[in-house]
Design an enzyme around this catalytic site. Structure first.
Site, PDB file in Angstrom:
ATOM      1  N   LYS A  48       0.627  -1.225  -0.024  1.00  0.00           N
ATOM      2  CA  LYS A  48       0.096   0.120   0.060  1.00  0.00           C
ATOM      3  C   LYS A  48       0.698   1.357  -0.021  1.00  0.00           C
ATOM      4  O   LYS A  48       0.592   2.212   0.992  1.00  0.00           O
ATOM      5  CB  LYS A  48      -0.972  -0.115   1.324  1.00  0.00           C
ATOM      6  N   HIS A  49       1.740   1.345  -0.912  1.00  0.00           N
ATOM      7  CA  HIS A  49       2.555   2.533  -1.068  1.00  0.00           C
ATOM      8  C   HIS A  49       3.193   2.583  -2.374  1.00  0.00           C
ATOM      9  O   HIS A  49       3.164   1.774  -3.164  1.00  0.00           O
ATOM     10  CB  HIS A  49       3.728   2.296  -0.027  1.00  0.00           C
ATOM     11  N   ALA A  50       4.028   3.711  -2.813  1.00  0.00           N
ATOM     12  CA  ALA A  50       4.878   3.879  -4.083  1.00  0.00           C
ATOM     13  C   ALA A  50       6.141   4.162  -3.311  1.00  0.00           C
ATOM     14  O   ALA A  50       6.343   4.667  -2.388  1.00  0.00           O
ATOM     15  CB  ALA A  50       4.282   4.583  -4.900  1.00  0.00           C
TER      16      ALA A  50
END
Length: 134
Positions: A48-50
């Site tokens: 749940k991230h970049a």
């Protein structure tokens, strides 16, 4: 979307298999960090991230799971279940992973040391960044 599956050469025989990862051969960057994830609940959603700059190669060394990749325009799901194959993800791609088998072990090889400032944890902020990078 800027990702690809890398098939690593398998060495060995009927007694066992081995995959060696070496810079500038089958591997796209110098490895500065390695970590692995296991014992994850089947329907948990991890990631749940970049990342702004980080590149990663993700290998499901045991079991299987799904990676959901999103570049701000398209979403794709990549199923990992082969320890001789790595998912190469460049920067500015939102990633989530889920659908873990009970025996799943995921190893991540990263191009940089851990830097909390490199992470984008908010999806709406990611979409803003992604539209600026087009």
């Amino acid at each position: 979307m800027d990702y690809k599956l890398i098939d690593f050469p398998i060495h060995g025989n009927h007694e066992g298999k081995l995959v060696a990862l070496e810079k500038n051969n089958e591997f796209p960057f110098e490895i500065k960090r390695v970590y692995y994830i296991w014992d994850t609940v089947h329907d948990a959603i991890r990631g749940k991230h970049a990342h702004k700059d980080l590149q990663q190669v993700i290998i499901c060394v045991k079991g299987e799971c799904d990676f959901i990749l999103d570049d701000g325009k398209t979403r794709e799901t990549v199923h990992l279940n082969n320890p001789a194959q790595g998912l190469y993800i460049t920067n500015n791609i939102w990633r989530e992973f889920t659908n873990f088998s009970k025996d799943c072990v995921v190893m991540v090889l990263a191009s940089e040391h851990y830097n909390p400032k490199d992470y984008i944890h908010d999806y709406h902020e990611f979409l803003k960044e992604a539209s600026c990078n087009r």
